[in-house]
Design a protein around this motif. Structure first.
Motif, short mmCIF file in Angstrom:
data_model
loop_
_atom_site.label_atom_id
_atom_site.label_comp_id
_atom_site.label_asym_id
_atom_site.label_seq_id
_atom_site.Cartn_x
_atom_site.Cartn_y
_atom_site.Cartn_z
N SER A 1 30.85 41.46 50.18
CA SER A 1 32.19 41.65 50.73
C SER A 1 33.35 41.14 49.97
O SER A 1 34.34 41.25 50.27
CB SER A 1 32.16 41.00 52.29
OG SER A 1 32.00 39.61 51.82
N GLY A 2 32.81 40.52 48.70
CA GLY A 2 34.01 39.82 48.18
C GLY A 2 33.89 38.33 48.38
O GLY A 2 34.83 37.72 47.98
N TRP B 1 38.80 40.41 44.84
CA TRP B 1 37.64 40.67 44.26
C TRP B 1 37.49 41.66 43.05
O TRP B 1 37.22 41.47 41.92
CB TRP B 1 36.76 41.21 45.07
CG TRP B 1 35.10 41.19 44.81
CD1 TRP B 1 34.58 40.10 43.95
CD2 TRP B 1 33.94 41.84 45.45
NE1 TRP B 1 33.26 40.51 43.88
CE2 TRP B 1 32.94 41.37 44.66
CE3 TRP B 1 34.13 42.74 46.34
CZ2 TRP B 1 31.52 41.88 45.25
CZ3 TRP B 1 32.81 43.29 46.87
CH2 TRP B 1 31.66 42.92 46.15
N MET B 2 38.25 42.61 43.31
CA MET B 2 38.81 43.78 42.32
C MET B 2 39.74 43.38 41.32
O MET B 2 39.91 43.43 39.98
CB MET B 2 38.89 45.05 42.87
CG MET B 2 37.63 45.75 43.24
SD MET B 2 37.14 45.13 44.91
CE MET B 2 38.20 45.72 46.01
N HIS B 3 41.06 43.13 41.93
CA HIS B 3 42.23 42.97 41.21
C HIS B 3 42.24 41.68 40.33
O HIS B 3 43.06 41.75 39.22
CB HIS B 3 43.26 42.91 42.26
CG HIS B 3 43.62 44.33 42.83
ND1 HIS B 3 43.45 45.68 42.19
CD2 HIS B 3 43.69 44.63 44.39
CE1 HIS B 3 43.71 46.52 43.11
NE2 HIS B 3 43.70 46.00 44.39
N VAL B 4 41.58 40.57 40.79
CA VAL B 4 41.69 39.53 39.94
C VAL B 4 40.40 39.21 39.50
O VAL B 4 40.55 38.76 37.95
CB VAL B 4 41.79 38.16 40.76
CG1 VAL B 4 41.77 37.00 40.20
CG2 VAL B 4 43.33 38.22 41.74
N ASP C 1 34.59 46.99 39.77
CA ASP C 1 34.96 48.12 40.54
C ASP C 1 34.21 48.01 41.69
O ASP C 1 33.19 47.32 42.00
CB ASP C 1 34.13 49.42 39.58
CG ASP C 1 34.74 49.51 38.43
OD1 ASP C 1 35.83 48.68 38.15
OD2 ASP C 1 34.12 50.02 37.34
N ASN C 2 34.76 48.77 42.79
CA ASN C 2 34.13 48.79 44.09
C ASN C 2 34.15 50.03 44.59
O ASN C 2 35.14 50.77 44.72
CB ASN C 2 34.83 47.56 44.82
CG ASN C 2 34.33 47.66 46.38
OD1 ASN C 2 34.86 48.16 47.36
ND2 ASN C 2 33.38 46.84 46.62
N ASN D 1 37.51 32.30 39.30
CA ASN D 1 37.29 33.48 38.67
C ASN D 1 37.72 34.92 39.27
O ASN D 1 37.82 35.71 38.70
CB ASN D 1 35.98 33.58 38.09
CG ASN D 1 35.64 32.85 37.05
OD1 ASN D 1 35.90 32.73 35.85
ND2 ASN D 1 34.75 31.63 37.71
N THR D 2 38.06 34.94 40.55
CA THR D 2 38.18 35.98 41.34
C THR D 2 39.08 35.86 42.39
O THR D 2 39.32 36.94 43.07
CB THR D 2 36.66 36.48 42.03
OG1 THR D 2 36.54 35.79 43.38
CG2 THR D 2 35.58 36.79 41.15
N GLY D 3 39.78 34.80 42.31
CA GLY D 3 41.01 34.50 43.14
C GLY D 3 40.69 34.35 44.65
O GLY D 3 41.37 34.62 45.58
N PHE D 4 39.43 34.09 45.07
CA PHE D 4 38.97 33.71 46.41
C PHE D 4 39.58 32.60 46.96
O PHE D 4 39.81 31.58 46.31
CB PHE D 4 37.55 33.55 46.42
CG PHE D 4 36.48 33.08 47.98
CD1 PHE D 4 36.57 34.11 48.52
CD2 PHE D 4 36.57 31.85 48.12
CE1 PHE D 4 35.94 34.07 49.82
CE2 PHE D 4 36.03 31.74 49.35
CZ PHE D 4 35.72 32.83 50.19
N GLN D 5 39.98 32.73 48.36
CA GLN D 5 40.75 31.72 48.90
C GLN D 5 39.85 31.42 49.99
O GLN D 5 39.44 32.30 50.75
CB GLN D 5 42.20 32.14 49.27
CG GLN D 5 43.17 32.50 48.11
CD GLN D 5 44.50 32.88 48.55
OE1 GLN D 5 44.82 32.69 49.56
NE2 GLN D 5 45.02 33.49 47.77
#
Length: 400
Positions: free
Chosen positions: A93-94, A134-137, A141-142, A284-288
Protein backbone atom coordinates in the motif's frame (compact mmCIF):
# COMPACT_ATOMS: atom_id res chain seq x y z
CA UNK A 1 -16.21 -22.39 32.51
CA UNK A 2 -18.55 -21.20 29.76
CA UNK A 3 -18.23 -22.90 26.39
CA UNK A 4 -15.80 -21.19 24.01
CA UNK A 5 -16.81 -20.22 20.48
CA UNK A 6 -14.72 -21.07 17.40
CA UNK A 7 -13.05 -23.98 19.18
CA UNK A 8 -10.85 -21.54 21.11
CA UNK A 9 -9.09 -22.76 24.27
CA UNK A 10 -11.44 -22.31 27.22
CA UNK A 11 -8.58 -21.42 29.56
CA UNK A 12 -7.12 -18.01 28.68
CA UNK A 13 -3.34 -17.81 29.05
CA UNK A 14 -1.14 -14.76 28.41
CA UNK A 15 2.44 -15.01 27.23
CA UNK A 16 4.95 -14.31 29.99
CA UNK A 17 7.28 -12.49 27.60
CA UNK A 18 4.83 -10.34 25.59
CA UNK A 19 1.09 -9.57 25.96
CA UNK A 20 -0.49 -11.96 23.44
CA UNK A 21 -2.89 -14.64 24.64
CA UNK A 22 -3.50 -18.21 23.52
CA UNK A 23 -6.74 -17.01 21.88
CA UNK A 24 -4.83 -15.60 18.89
CA UNK A 25 -5.66 -17.62 15.75
CA UNK A 26 -2.68 -19.12 13.95
CA UNK A 27 -4.30 -18.73 10.54
CA UNK A 28 -6.74 -16.45 8.72
CA UNK A 29 -9.33 -19.23 8.29
CA UNK A 30 -12.78 -18.17 9.46
CA UNK A 31 -16.04 -20.03 9.98
CA UNK A 32 -19.62 -19.28 8.92
CA UNK A 33 -21.11 -19.40 12.37
CA UNK A 34 -20.15 -18.61 15.96
CA UNK A 35 -19.64 -22.30 16.66
CA UNK A 36 -17.77 -24.73 14.46
CA UNK A 37 -14.62 -26.72 14.01
CA UNK A 38 -11.62 -26.18 16.26
CA UNK A 39 -9.53 -23.13 15.37
CA UNK A 40 -5.77 -23.51 15.58
CA UNK A 41 -4.30 -20.88 17.88
CA UNK A 42 -0.82 -19.65 18.73
CA UNK A 43 1.16 -22.25 20.70
CA UNK A 44 2.81 -21.81 24.08
CA UNK A 45 5.76 -23.72 25.51
CA UNK A 46 5.88 -25.21 29.00
CA UNK A 47 7.67 -22.04 30.10
CA UNK A 48 4.64 -19.92 29.18
CA UNK A 49 6.37 -18.28 26.20
CA UNK A 50 4.46 -17.99 22.91
CA UNK A 51 5.76 -19.20 19.55
CA UNK A 52 6.16 -15.66 18.25
CA UNK A 53 8.43 -14.69 21.15
CA UNK A 54 10.33 -17.95 20.83
CA UNK A 55 10.99 -17.29 17.15
CA UNK A 56 12.06 -13.75 17.96
CA UNK A 57 14.65 -15.18 20.34
CA UNK A 58 16.02 -17.15 17.40
CA UNK A 59 16.07 -13.96 15.31
CA UNK A 60 18.19 -12.27 17.94
CA UNK A 61 20.58 -15.16 18.40
CA UNK A 62 21.00 -18.32 16.37
CA UNK A 63 19.99 -17.14 12.88
CA UNK A 64 22.92 -15.95 10.77
CA UNK A 65 21.53 -12.93 8.96
CA UNK A 66 24.67 -12.65 6.87
CA UNK A 67 24.01 -16.13 5.49
CA UNK A 68 20.33 -15.28 4.97
CA UNK A 69 21.27 -12.15 3.01
CA UNK A 70 23.59 -14.26 0.83
CA UNK A 71 20.60 -16.52 0.15
CA UNK A 72 18.61 -13.42 -0.83
CA UNK A 73 21.33 -12.30 -3.23
CA UNK A 74 21.29 -15.72 -4.87
CA UNK A 75 17.50 -15.57 -5.28
CA UNK A 76 17.60 -12.06 -6.72
CA UNK A 77 20.41 -12.93 -9.13
CA UNK A 78 18.34 -15.84 -10.37
CA UNK A 79 15.49 -13.52 -11.41
CA UNK A 80 17.38 -10.30 -12.18
CA UNK A 81 16.83 -8.90 -15.67
CA UNK A 82 19.04 -6.56 -17.72
CA UNK A 83 16.59 -5.74 -20.53
CA UNK A 84 14.67 -3.03 -18.70
CA UNK A 85 11.69 -5.22 -17.87
CA UNK A 86 10.37 -5.68 -14.34
CA UNK A 87 11.97 -8.55 -12.46
CA UNK A 88 10.09 -8.53 -9.16
CA UNK A 89 6.53 -7.71 -8.09
CA UNK A 90 6.12 -6.03 -4.68
CA UNK A 91 2.52 -5.95 -3.39
CA UNK A 92 1.71 -3.25 -0.87
CA UNK A 93 0.00 0.00 0.00
CA UNK A 94 3.00 2.27 0.42
CA UNK A 95 2.88 1.80 4.16
CA UNK A 96 6.11 1.44 6.10
CA UNK A 97 6.62 -2.27 5.33
CA UNK A 98 5.94 -2.31 1.60
CA UNK A 99 7.75 1.02 1.22
CA UNK A 100 10.83 -0.52 2.81
CA UNK A 101 10.55 -3.73 0.78
CA UNK A 102 10.25 -2.10 -2.64
CA UNK A 103 12.81 0.64 -2.03
CA UNK A 104 15.52 -1.60 -0.62
CA UNK A 105 15.07 -4.10 -3.47
CA UNK A 106 15.53 -1.35 -6.04
CA UNK A 107 18.14 0.91 -4.51
CA UNK A 108 20.22 -1.49 -2.43
CA UNK A 109 19.95 -4.73 -4.40
CA UNK A 110 19.55 -3.34 -7.93
CA UNK A 111 16.25 -4.98 -8.83
CA UNK A 112 13.58 -3.39 -11.04
CA UNK A 113 10.38 -3.75 -8.99
CA UNK A 114 6.80 -3.09 -10.03
CA UNK A 115 4.73 -2.28 -6.95
CA UNK A 116 1.07 -3.35 -7.09
CA UNK A 117 -1.66 -2.19 -4.74
CA UNK A 118 -5.02 -3.73 -3.91
CA UNK A 119 -6.93 -0.58 -3.05
CA UNK A 120 -8.20 -0.02 0.49
CA UNK A 121 -11.96 0.06 1.07
CA UNK A 122 -11.84 3.82 1.72
CA UNK A 123 -8.55 5.72 1.72
CA UNK A 124 -7.63 7.93 4.66
CA UNK A 125 -6.06 11.29 3.84
CA UNK A 126 -2.69 10.23 5.25
CA UNK A 127 -2.94 6.86 3.49
CA UNK A 128 -3.41 8.47 0.08
CA UNK A 129 -0.58 10.91 0.76
CA UNK A 130 1.80 8.08 1.69
CA UNK A 131 0.69 6.10 -1.35
CA UNK A 132 1.56 8.98 -3.66
CA UNK A 133 4.88 9.59 -1.89
CA UNK A 134 5.78 5.93 -2.42
CA UNK A 135 6.14 6.70 -6.12
CA UNK A 136 6.92 10.42 -6.23
CA UNK A 137 9.46 10.48 -3.40
CA UNK A 138 10.47 6.82 -3.35
CA UNK A 139 11.00 6.64 -7.10
CA UNK A 140 8.97 3.50 -7.79
CA UNK A 141 6.48 2.31 -10.40
CA UNK A 142 3.00 1.27 -9.30
CA UNK A 143 -0.30 -0.17 -10.48
CA UNK A 144 -3.29 0.60 -8.27
CA UNK A 145 -5.98 -2.05 -8.67
CA UNK A 146 -9.46 -1.19 -7.42
CA UNK A 147 -11.98 -4.05 -7.52
CA UNK A 148 -15.66 -3.68 -8.42
CA UNK A 149 -16.85 -1.38 -5.65
CA UNK A 150 -20.40 -2.73 -5.51
CA UNK A 151 -19.17 -6.32 -5.18
CA UNK A 152 -16.43 -5.49 -2.69
CA UNK A 153 -18.89 -3.62 -0.50
CA UNK A 154 -21.28 -6.60 -0.65
CA UNK A 155 -18.53 -9.06 0.23
CA UNK A 156 -17.41 -6.86 3.13
CA UNK A 157 -20.96 -6.78 4.48
CA UNK A 158 -21.27 -10.57 4.17
CA UNK A 159 -17.92 -11.06 5.89
CA UNK A 160 -18.98 -8.79 8.75
CA UNK A 161 -22.41 -10.36 9.24
CA UNK A 162 -21.37 -14.01 8.76
CA UNK A 163 -17.83 -14.00 10.15
CA UNK A 164 -17.38 -10.70 12.00
CA UNK A 165 -14.35 -10.32 9.75
CA UNK A 166 -14.89 -7.26 7.52
CA UNK A 167 -11.33 -7.42 6.19
CA UNK A 168 -11.59 -10.95 4.79
CA UNK A 169 -12.30 -9.93 1.15
CA UNK A 170 -9.48 -7.36 1.31
CA UNK A 171 -7.03 -9.94 2.70
CA UNK A 172 -7.95 -12.38 -0.07
CA UNK A 173 -7.36 -9.74 -2.72
CA UNK A 174 -4.15 -8.56 -1.11
CA UNK A 175 -2.68 -12.06 -1.23
CA UNK A 176 -3.78 -12.70 -4.82
CA UNK A 177 -2.72 -9.38 -6.37
CA UNK A 178 1.01 -10.16 -6.35
CA UNK A 179 0.98 -13.55 -8.10
CA UNK A 180 -1.83 -12.41 -10.41
CA UNK A 181 0.14 -9.37 -11.61
CA UNK A 182 3.29 -11.47 -11.90
CA UNK A 183 1.53 -13.76 -14.37
CA UNK A 184 0.15 -10.78 -16.30
CA UNK A 185 3.56 -9.09 -16.68
CA UNK A 186 5.63 -12.24 -17.14
CA UNK A 187 7.51 -11.70 -13.86
CA UNK A 188 8.61 -14.79 -11.95
CA UNK A 189 9.44 -13.35 -8.52
CA UNK A 190 6.95 -11.87 -6.04
CA UNK A 191 8.32 -10.40 -2.82
CA UNK A 192 6.11 -9.66 0.17
CA UNK A 193 7.49 -8.10 3.36
CA UNK A 194 7.25 -10.08 6.57
CA UNK A 195 5.55 -13.42 7.04
CA UNK A 196 2.62 -13.21 9.46
CA UNK A 197 4.06 -16.33 11.10
CA UNK A 198 6.41 -13.89 12.87
CA UNK A 199 3.42 -12.71 14.90
CA UNK A 200 1.82 -16.04 15.68
CA UNK A 201 0.54 -17.68 12.50
CA UNK A 202 1.76 -21.24 11.92
CA UNK A 203 5.20 -21.18 13.52
CA UNK A 204 6.80 -23.60 11.05
CA UNK A 205 6.15 -21.09 8.25
CA UNK A 206 8.93 -18.90 9.71
CA UNK A 207 11.50 -21.37 8.46
CA UNK A 208 10.35 -21.26 4.83
CA UNK A 209 11.24 -18.33 2.56
CA UNK A 210 8.18 -18.83 0.33
CA UNK A 211 4.41 -18.56 0.73
CA UNK A 212 2.43 -21.77 1.20
CA UNK A 213 1.27 -22.65 -2.32
CA UNK A 214 -1.82 -24.46 -1.01
CA UNK A 215 -3.47 -21.04 -0.85
CA UNK A 216 -3.43 -20.91 -4.65
CA UNK A 217 -5.06 -24.29 -5.34
CA UNK A 218 -8.36 -22.76 -6.40
CA UNK A 219 -10.34 -25.69 -7.85
CA UNK A 220 -13.85 -24.77 -9.01
CA UNK A 221 -14.11 -20.98 -8.60
CA UNK A 222 -17.84 -21.18 -7.84
CA UNK A 223 -17.12 -23.23 -4.73
CA UNK A 224 -14.74 -20.64 -3.25
CA UNK A 225 -16.00 -19.13 0.00
CA UNK A 226 -16.05 -15.33 0.38
CA UNK A 227 -17.77 -13.64 3.27
CA UNK A 228 -18.85 -16.99 4.66
CA UNK A 229 -20.77 -18.11 1.55
CA UNK A 230 -19.76 -19.59 -1.78
CA UNK A 231 -19.37 -17.54 -4.92
CA UNK A 232 -22.12 -19.70 -6.43
CA UNK A 233 -24.50 -18.69 -3.62
CA UNK A 234 -23.81 -15.00 -4.31
CA UNK A 235 -24.32 -15.44 -8.06
CA UNK A 236 -27.70 -17.06 -7.40
CA UNK A 237 -28.85 -13.81 -5.78
CA UNK A 238 -28.93 -12.43 -9.34
CA UNK A 239 -26.84 -9.25 -8.99
CA UNK A 240 -23.35 -10.51 -9.87
CA UNK A 241 -21.85 -12.85 -12.46
CA UNK A 242 -18.87 -15.18 -12.22
CA UNK A 243 -16.80 -12.71 -14.26
CA UNK A 244 -17.19 -10.12 -11.49
CA UNK A 245 -15.21 -12.37 -9.14
CA UNK A 246 -12.09 -12.59 -11.30
CA UNK A 247 -9.91 -10.52 -8.90
CA UNK A 248 -10.81 -12.82 -5.98
CA UNK A 249 -10.07 -16.10 -7.73
CA UNK A 250 -6.46 -17.13 -7.01
CA UNK A 251 -4.29 -18.57 -9.76
CA UNK A 252 -3.91 -22.31 -9.46
CA UNK A 253 -0.65 -23.99 -8.52
CA UNK A 254 -0.46 -25.27 -12.09
CA UNK A 255 -0.74 -21.72 -13.46
CA UNK A 256 2.00 -20.52 -11.12
CA UNK A 257 4.20 -23.44 -12.13
CA UNK A 258 3.63 -22.75 -15.82
CA UNK A 259 4.69 -19.15 -15.33
CA UNK A 260 7.54 -20.09 -13.02
CA UNK A 261 6.15 -17.73 -10.34
CA UNK A 262 7.65 -17.94 -6.84
CA UNK A 263 6.31 -15.94 -3.88
CA UNK A 264 8.92 -15.03 -1.24
CA UNK A 265 9.04 -13.11 2.06
CA UNK A 266 11.79 -10.54 2.47
CA UNK A 267 11.50 -11.00 6.23
CA UNK A 268 12.98 -14.48 5.89
CA UNK A 269 16.20 -13.03 4.49
CA UNK A 270 16.51 -9.74 6.37
CA UNK A 271 15.99 -9.28 10.11
CA UNK A 272 12.54 -7.73 10.21
CA UNK A 273 11.73 -4.88 12.60
CA UNK A 274 8.54 -2.85 11.89
CA UNK A 275 9.78 0.27 13.63
CA UNK A 276 13.06 0.21 11.72
CA UNK A 277 11.00 -0.17 8.51
CA UNK A 278 9.15 2.97 9.58
CA UNK A 279 12.38 4.96 10.06
CA UNK A 280 13.66 3.75 6.67
CA UNK A 281 10.40 4.65 4.90
CA UNK A 282 10.37 8.14 6.43
CA UNK A 283 13.89 8.80 5.21
CA UNK A 284 13.61 7.23 1.75
CA UNK A 285 10.00 7.30 0.55
CA UNK A 286 8.47 10.32 2.30
CA UNK A 287 6.30 8.18 4.55
CA UNK A 288 4.54 10.16 7.27
CA UNK A 289 2.98 8.99 10.51
CA UNK A 290 -0.54 10.17 11.25
CA UNK A 291 -1.05 13.36 13.23
CA UNK A 292 -3.03 11.43 15.85
CA UNK A 293 -2.85 7.95 17.28
CA UNK A 294 -5.08 5.26 15.80
CA UNK A 295 -8.17 4.45 17.84
CA UNK A 296 -7.73 1.21 19.75
CA UNK A 297 -3.97 1.60 20.10
CA UNK A 298 -1.14 4.01 20.83
CA UNK A 299 0.53 3.79 17.41
CA UNK A 300 0.49 6.50 14.72
CA UNK A 301 2.27 4.77 11.83
CA UNK A 302 0.95 1.22 11.39
CA UNK A 303 -1.94 0.33 9.03
CA UNK A 304 -3.20 3.89 8.62
CA UNK A 305 -4.35 3.89 4.98
CA UNK A 306 -7.91 2.45 5.29
CA UNK A 307 -10.84 3.96 7.20
CA UNK A 308 -12.20 0.47 7.83
CA UNK A 309 -8.94 -0.98 9.15
CA UNK A 310 -9.70 -0.21 12.80
CA UNK A 311 -12.95 -2.19 12.59
CA UNK A 312 -10.93 -5.24 11.59
CA UNK A 313 -9.03 -4.96 14.86
CA UNK A 314 -12.19 -4.17 16.82
CA UNK A 315 -13.70 -7.44 15.60
CA UNK A 316 -10.61 -9.38 16.70
CA UNK A 317 -11.15 -7.87 20.14
CA UNK A 318 -14.72 -9.14 20.15
CA UNK A 319 -13.94 -12.65 18.89
CA UNK A 320 -10.61 -13.33 20.58
CA UNK A 321 -10.28 -10.72 23.34
CA UNK A 322 -7.28 -9.31 21.46
CA UNK A 323 -7.41 -5.73 20.22
CA UNK A 324 -5.08 -3.56 18.20
CA UNK A 325 -2.98 -2.35 21.12
CA UNK A 326 -2.24 -5.98 21.99
CA UNK A 327 -0.92 -6.70 18.48
CA UNK A 328 1.17 -3.52 18.44
CA UNK A 329 2.56 -3.94 21.96
CA UNK A 330 3.38 -7.63 21.48
CA UNK A 331 5.66 -7.02 18.49
CA UNK A 332 7.25 -3.91 20.04
CA UNK A 333 8.06 -5.85 23.23
CA UNK A 334 9.67 -8.60 21.14
CA UNK A 335 11.74 -6.01 19.28
CA UNK A 336 12.75 -4.35 22.57
CA UNK A 337 11.09 -1.04 21.76
CA UNK A 338 9.02 -1.14 24.96
CA UNK A 339 9.07 -3.27 28.11
CA UNK A 340 6.39 -5.82 28.93
CA UNK A 341 5.28 -3.60 31.82
CA UNK A 342 4.79 -0.70 29.41
CA UNK A 343 3.00 -3.00 26.98
CA UNK A 344 0.56 -4.19 29.65
CA UNK A 345 -0.27 -0.60 30.58
CA UNK A 346 -0.84 0.37 26.93
CA UNK A 347 -3.07 -2.64 26.30
CA UNK A 348 -5.19 -1.98 29.36
CA UNK A 349 -5.55 1.69 28.39
CA UNK A 350 -6.31 1.43 24.66
CA UNK A 351 -7.24 -2.12 23.60
CA UNK A 352 -10.99 -1.80 24.24
CA UNK A 353 -11.41 1.70 22.84
CA UNK A 354 -14.25 1.82 20.31
CA UNK A 355 -13.28 3.18 16.84
CA UNK A 356 -15.73 6.08 16.76
CA UNK A 357 -14.09 8.36 14.15
CA UNK A 358 -15.18 6.48 11.01
CA UNK A 359 -18.08 4.55 12.55
CA UNK A 360 -20.78 6.33 10.54
CA UNK A 361 -18.88 5.79 7.28
CA UNK A 362 -18.39 2.11 8.09
CA UNK A 363 -22.12 1.61 8.78
CA UNK A 364 -22.94 3.35 5.50
CA UNK A 365 -20.37 1.27 3.64
CA UNK A 366 -21.80 -2.09 4.76
CA UNK A 367 -25.41 -0.89 4.85
CA UNK A 368 -26.20 -1.61 8.50
CA UNK A 369 -27.87 0.43 11.21
CA UNK A 370 -26.11 0.96 14.52
CA UNK A 371 -28.57 -1.45 16.18
CA UNK A 372 -27.78 -4.13 13.56
CA UNK A 373 -24.08 -3.54 14.07
CA UNK A 374 -24.38 -4.02 17.84
CA UNK A 375 -26.56 -7.12 17.47
CA UNK A 376 -24.05 -8.69 15.06
CA UNK A 377 -21.08 -7.90 17.27
CA UNK A 378 -22.77 -9.28 20.40
CA UNK A 379 -23.59 -12.54 18.61
CA UNK A 380 -19.88 -13.23 18.26
CA UNK A 381 -18.90 -12.55 21.88
CA UNK A 382 -17.73 -15.86 23.28
CA UNK A 383 -19.03 -16.40 26.83
CA UNK A 384 -15.64 -17.65 27.99
CA UNK A 385 -14.21 -14.21 27.15
CA UNK A 386 -17.06 -11.78 27.85
CA UNK A 387 -19.57 -11.17 30.61
CA UNK A 388 -22.18 -8.48 31.09
CA UNK A 389 -21.93 -6.45 34.28
CA UNK A 390 -24.50 -3.74 35.01
CA UNK A 391 -25.51 -3.74 31.36
CA UNK A 392 -21.95 -3.31 30.07
CA UNK A 393 -19.77 -5.91 28.38
CA UNK A 394 -16.55 -6.70 30.20
CA UNK A 395 -13.64 -8.99 29.38
CA UNK A 396 -13.31 -11.81 31.91
CA UNK A 397 -9.53 -11.93 31.45
CA UNK A 398 -7.02 -9.12 30.93
CA UNK A 399 -3.26 -9.19 30.68
CA UNK A 400 -1.39 -8.28 33.85
Amino acid sequence: MSKAFFGLPEQVIFCKACVISNQRPSSTVEFKHVSGEAKATISFGEDGICDACRYNQLKQGSISWEERENELLAVLDRYRRTDGRYDVIVPGSGGKDSAFTAHVLKYKYGMNPLTVTWAPHKYTEIGWKNFENWMHVGGLDNILFTPNGRLHRHLTRLAFVNLLHPFQPFIVGQRIIGPAMARRFGVQLVMYGENQAEYGNKAQENFKPTMDRKFFSAGDPRSLVLGGVTIDDIIKEGTFKIADFAPYIPPSIEELDQGGVDVHYLGYYLKWDPQECYYYAVENTGFQANSERTEGTYSKYSSIDDRIDMFHYYTTLIKFGIGRATYDAAQEIRNEKITREEGVALVRKFDQEFPRKYFGEFLDYIGLSEAEFVATVDKFRSPHLWEKVDGEWRLRHQVS
